[in-house]
Structure formats: C-alpha cells, structure tokens
Write a protein that holds these residues in place. Structure first.
Motif, mmCIF file in Angstrom:
data_model
loop_
_atom_site.group_PDB
_atom_site.id
_atom_site.type_symbol
_atom_site.label_atom_id
_atom_site.label_comp_id
_atom_site.label_asym_id
_atom_site.label_seq_id
_atom_site.Cartn_x
_atom_site.Cartn_y
_atom_site.Cartn_z
ATOM 1 N N GLY A 132 0.809 -1.214 0.000
ATOM 2 C CA GLY A 132 0.000 0.000 0.000
ATOM 3 C C GLY A 132 0.846 1.269 0.000
ATOM 4 O O GLY A 132 0.318 2.376 0.073
ATOM 5 N N GLY A 133 2.172 1.106 -0.030
ATOM 6 C CA GLY A 133 3.056 2.261 -0.113
ATOM 7 C C GLY A 133 3.503 2.806 1.233
ATOM 8 O O GLY A 133 4.163 3.842 1.290
ATOM 9 N N GLU A 134 3.151 2.133 2.330
ATOM 10 C CA GLU A 134 3.585 2.578 3.657
ATOM 11 C C GLU A 134 4.721 1.692 4.143
ATOM 12 O O GLU A 134 4.829 0.535 3.738
ATOM 13 N N ASN A 135 5.531 2.237 5.015
ATOM 14 C CA ASN A 135 6.578 1.439 5.623
ATOM 15 C C ASN A 135 5.956 0.707 6.815
ATOM 16 O O ASN A 135 5.550 1.343 7.780
ATOM 17 N N PRO A 136 5.879 -0.620 6.767
ATOM 18 C CA PRO A 136 5.222 -1.374 7.837
ATOM 19 C C PRO A 136 6.008 -1.405 9.145
ATOM 20 O O PRO A 136 5.514 -1.908 10.147
ATOM 21 N N LEU A 137 7.198 -0.840 9.147
ATOM 22 C CA LEU A 137 8.018 -0.832 10.352
ATOM 23 C C LEU A 137 7.786 0.418 11.202
ATOM 24 O O LEU A 137 8.209 0.473 12.347
ATOM 25 N N ILE A 138 7.120 1.397 10.643
ATOM 26 C CA ILE A 138 6.846 2.642 11.361
ATOM 27 C C ILE A 138 5.533 2.495 12.106
ATOM 28 O O ILE A 138 4.515 2.120 11.520
ATOM 29 N N TRP A 139 5.564 2.776 13.397
ATOM 30 C CA TRP A 139 4.370 2.633 14.226
ATOM 31 C C TRP A 139 3.466 3.842 14.046
ATOM 32 O O TRP A 139 3.803 4.947 14.465
ATOM 33 N N THR A 140 2.338 3.589 13.419
ATOM 34 C CA THR A 140 1.312 4.612 13.240
ATOM 35 C C THR A 140 0.103 4.207 14.080
ATOM 36 O O THR A 140 0.026 3.075 14.576
ATOM 37 N N THR A 141 -0.851 5.102 14.218
ATOM 38 C CA THR A 141 -2.053 4.794 14.991
ATOM 39 C C THR A 141 -2.804 3.591 14.418
ATOM 40 O O THR A 141 -3.203 2.702 15.183
#
Length: 188
Positions: free
Chosen positions: A35-44
């Motif tokens: 989806g174009g996001e970095n899955p390692l970055i903790w988002t809400t």
C-alpha cells in the motif's frame, strides 16, 4: 487432562492461535508494504490493529482452553502463559519477517530513517530545550546509522510490551470473572 499439569494443552492451544495470528500479522505487513507505507513505522492504525490481534487471539485461545482442556479451578497463570505463548509466537514470526524484508529490500531501512529524521526535525525545538544540542546531534547520528537488526528489534520490543500489557489485563479479567462465578455458584 490433569488439573496439576495443563502445560502441554496450554502450549498447543497457544501455539495454534499464535500461528493463525502470525499469518494475519504477516499479511498486514505485506498489505502495508504494497500500500506504499513502511510497515516498520508505528502509526495509529498499526497500533490499533496489533491491539486487536493481541486481544482477539489470546481470548480465542482462552475460550478454547477453558472449553476443551480445562478441568478444576482456574488459575491466573493459565491465562497469562497462554497469552504469552500466543503473542510471543506472533512477535517472533513478525520479527523474522521484518528482518528478512529489510535485508531483501533496503529501501525499508532508508524509508524508516527518513521518517524518523523528519519526526526528529519537526520536534527539534522541544528536543533542544529538553535535552540540549549535544544529545540532539547524537540522536540524529544514531537515527542516520540505524541498522535492519535494530529496527526489527525495536519493532519486536514494542509488540512484546503491547502484548504483555494486554495479556496481563485479559488474564486478570478472566481470573476475576472466574472467581466471581465460582463464588456465585457456591453461594447458590
């Protein structure tokens, strides 16, 4: 099952639900990546999804254990160990996937570093006031030189802490409910 030693059942049920949860968590990792996001970055959204996973799968494991394997008096440690096996399995499998994905695609590490540096720079004034310029420079250097192993370990530790907090809460709630039920049955 012996009331004295439900260990084998706890581990088999916990591992089963941990592996199912792992498949979902790994699917989430790749869905975020594609989806174009970095899955390692903790988002809400990532925090919410992992909270749901770490609540749902230990509860399902507890329900199965209580229904099919449990005999006798419920003990707090049953729920705690069962939950730890479930979320521990999920955490270790996703740690492996995190690391393998970063080795295979180094852009994940670069994206993580870039996002972390942007976050640090957006809070630069507050950081400088609280910690000073030397600490800011050291933090900036540490973020710039972070490795795939460090990122995977950071993600693992965050998941372990979240999982332990939620598991302890669930195990305590189940223990309290079991105690209240046993009191109401004995009073009847």
């Amino acid at each position: 099952m012996s009331e004295e030693s439900p260990n084998r059942e706890i581990f088999s049920v916990g591992l089963k639900y941990g592996l199912v949860g792992s498949v979902i968590a790994i699917g989430l990792f790749f869905a975020m990546k594609w989806g174009g996001e970095n899955p390692l970055i903790w988002t809400t959204p990532k925090l919410v999804v992992y909270s749901i996973i770490f609540i749902l799968f230990p509860l399902l494991a507890l329900a199965e254990f209580r229904r099919y394997h449990w005999e006798g008096k419920w003990k707090f440690w049953y729920g705690l160990v069962l939950g730890i096996v479930v979320y521990g399995t999920i955490c270790l499998s996703t740690f492996s996937i995190d690391y393998i994905a970063m080795v295979a695609d180094s852009s994940l590490v670069a994206s993580y570093q870039e996002a972390s540096l942007q976050s640090l720079e957006s809070k630069q004034q507050e950081f400088l006031e609280q910690f000073g310029e030397v600490q800011y420079a050291q933090t900036r250097e540490a973020v710039s030189s972070i490795t795939a192993v460090e990122i995977a370990l950071d993600d693992l530790l965050k998941k372990l802490l979240l999982g332990f907090f939620l598991t302890a809460t669930i195990a305590l709630a189940v223990n309290i409910i079991s105690s209240l039920r046993s009191r109401s049955v004995s009073n009847s």
